[in-house]
Design a protein around this motif. Structure first.
Motif, PDB file in Angstrom:
ATOM      1  N   ILE A 192     -31.026   7.774  10.370  1.00 22.94           N
ATOM      2  CA  ILE A 192     -28.797   8.346   9.909  1.00 22.94           C
ATOM      3  C   ILE A 192     -28.418   7.763  11.134  1.00 22.94           C
ATOM      4  N   ASN A 244     -18.962  10.428  12.646  1.00 20.04           N
ATOM      5  CA  ASN A 244     -19.929  10.138  11.352  1.00 20.04           C
ATOM      6  C   ASN A 244     -21.212  11.185  12.210  1.00 20.04           C
ATOM      7  N   THR A 246     -22.030  13.201  13.999  1.00 17.92           N
ATOM      8  CA  THR A 246     -22.829  14.083  14.351  1.00 17.92           C
ATOM      9  C   THR A 246     -22.348  15.198  13.138  1.00 17.92           C
ATOM     10  N   ARG A 247     -21.819  14.628  12.108  1.00 18.42           N
ATOM     11  CA  ARG A 247     -21.031  15.021  11.195  1.00 18.42           C
ATOM     12  C   ARG A 247     -22.492  14.748   9.986  1.00 18.42           C
ATOM     13  N   ALA A 248     -23.294  14.438  10.977  1.00 16.68           N
ATOM     14  CA  ALA A 248     -24.762  13.507   9.635  1.00 16.68           C
ATOM     15  C   ALA A 248     -25.307  14.185   9.968  1.00 16.68           C
ATOM     16  N   GLY A 250     -25.671  17.248  11.492  1.00 15.51           N
ATOM     17  CA  GLY A 250     -25.488  19.241  11.303  1.00 15.51           C
ATOM     18  C   GLY A 250     -26.009  18.698   9.873  1.00 15.51           C
ATOM     19  N   LYS A 251     -25.522  18.263   9.256  1.00 22.07           N
ATOM     20  CA  LYS A 251     -25.928  17.956   7.204  1.00 22.07           C
ATOM     21  C   LYS A 251     -27.045  17.955   8.042  1.00 22.07           C
ATOM     22  N   ALA A 252     -28.118  17.179   8.784  1.00 20.45           N
ATOM     23  CA  ALA A 252     -29.869  17.163   8.168  1.00 20.45           C
ATOM     24  C   ALA A 252     -30.544  18.053   9.292  1.00 20.45           C
ATOM     25  N   GLY A 253     -29.378  19.127   9.283  1.00 19.26           N
ATOM     26  CA  GLY A 253     -29.892  20.701  10.366  1.00 19.26           C
ATOM     27  C   GLY A 253     -30.592  20.111  12.121  1.00 19.26           C
TER      28      GLY A 253
END
Length: 265
Positions: A192, A244, A246-248, A250-253
């Motif tokens: 990521i 970016n 941090t957001r990625a 978050g989306k990955a759980g």
């Protein structure tokens, strides 16, 4: 009595005329100096000169011209130069002490021009301040911070301080560390980070990009995102990468590090 009044009127008239002439000389002289400095700044003579040296020379020329102007005004006012020299000689020690700091700053400015630890436009950290170099004059150096604050530093202080020049090599390494929970999939997290570094605007694409484990604590795993950027882009690029990633994550759980609470009870 009449002679006294006439003499007083004559003296006042003479003094008033000198004051008016001195004021006119100051206004006209200042206009001429400003016009001359603009002409010199745009002239062909400075076209091939480095911007740092150019500003320093212009600052020195401005100082000399204003000195000549002040001396001329003193002459218009009728103050004998011999008297001024006598007073300065009498107060030599006091004047020397007063000018000690100014002379130190002048010497510092000359040394900055000789050794060139930084140039106009470089991003530096020195004497407790950090910012982009705006101007190097005879006595002071001006830095502009990222929040648009102008900092003026005496040249003498700069010559006696450690100077960190972030622009000297043309690129700057950027490290961003992210903390996640201990059970995070390291391979997935590193992939990521690599994707974010490749897709984010700012990192130099022909330079090495690194995603690796930087360390950890009892509660967290620390992951490193490393790339190279243009020095002036350092702060905005780091902010974009941090957002970016941090957001990625978050989306990955991915979970945040666990907080351990120790109780004495």
């Amino acid at each position: 009595m009449e002679n006294f009044i006439n003499k007083a009127i004559e003296i006042c008239t003479e003094a008033g005329s000198k004051l008016i002439l001195a004021l006119l000389a100051w206004i006209i002289g200042k206009m001429i100096i400003n016009r001359l400095m603009k002409m010199l700044g745009k002239g062909k003579m400075f076209a091939s000169i480095d911007e740092t040296v150019k500003k320093f020379i212009l600052s020195a020329v401005r100082g000399v011209l204003y000195t000549v102007l002040v001396v001329s005004i003193i002459g218009i006012l009728g103050v004998p130069m011999a008297s001024i020299v006598t007073v300065l000689a009498t107060c030599g020690v006091a004047v020397g002490m007063a000018l000690q700091g100014a002379l130190g700053n002048l010497a510092g400015g000359i040394m900055l021009m000789v050794f060139r630890p930084f140039n106009v436009g470089d991003i530096v950290s020195a004497a407790g301040a950090e910012g982009a170099v705006q101007e190097i004059s005879m006595f002071y150096t001006k830095l502009k911070t990222p929040d648009n604050t102008l900092i003026t530093i005496p040249n003498g202080s700069l010559m006696g301080a450690n100077v960190v020049n972030y622009s000297a090599e043309g690129k700057r390494r950027l490290d961003a560390v992210f903390a996640v929970s201990k059970d995070t999939n390291i391979d997935q997290a590193e992939e990521i980070i690599r994707n974010v570094l490749r897709e984010t605007e700012g990192p130099l694409k022909d330079e090495e990009m690194v995603a690796a484990v930087a360390g950890g604590t009892n509660e967290a795993l620390e992951l490193l995102a490393r790339c190279w950027v243009v020095p002036s882009d350092y702060a905005p690029v780091k902010a974009r990468i941090t957002e970016n990633v941090t957001r990625a994550f978050g989306k990955a759980g991915f979970k945040a590090p666990a907080v351990r609470i120790i109780s004495d009870k």
